[in-house]
Write a protein that holds these residues in place. Sequence first.
Motif: not given
Length: 183
Positions: A7-33
Amino acid sequence: MSEPLLPEHAEIAAELRALEAGLDPSELHGSLCGYLSGGGRHDRGSWFALVMSDPLLSPPVADGALDRLYVASTRQLDSPDFEFELLLPPEDRPVSERGDGLLAWGRGFLGGFGLAAGANPPLSEESQEALADLARIAASDLSYEDPEADEEALEEVSEFVRVAVMLLHSDCVLGPRHRRKLN
């Protein structure tokens, strides 16, 4: 057959904001990988809570950006075509933002990998070196003075990280999986 796109970086950022996760999309993808590459037990419903180390988190919405991130990442890492890619800020963003995204990705990867693989994963010498290099990259302090050279360096380091991740995934996941099939 082409692997699913992230997904686009901005899509992940929006979903993380909606969840109030406070995590950068790149950091989340790095954690997942990192978690996937370290051989962590996972499934489509539990990965987010596992990676975030919060068992109370709900599973990502089916076909939402986080769900598609998981599907694309698992398929790309398992692909024999080496189509794995990093989720970083888009190329139209300043090199400094993309460089910071790469460092966040690396920090996330190291955390996720450590969570899944433990303190002493069975790594080849080449993978041990790659993991040490990833740690050095993630701990780097970048300065941006020459946009053209910075752009080239970011591309080279991103490619190194991409290949290092595939190597670590191969050692911790694909190798053991292949050995189980042979036995």
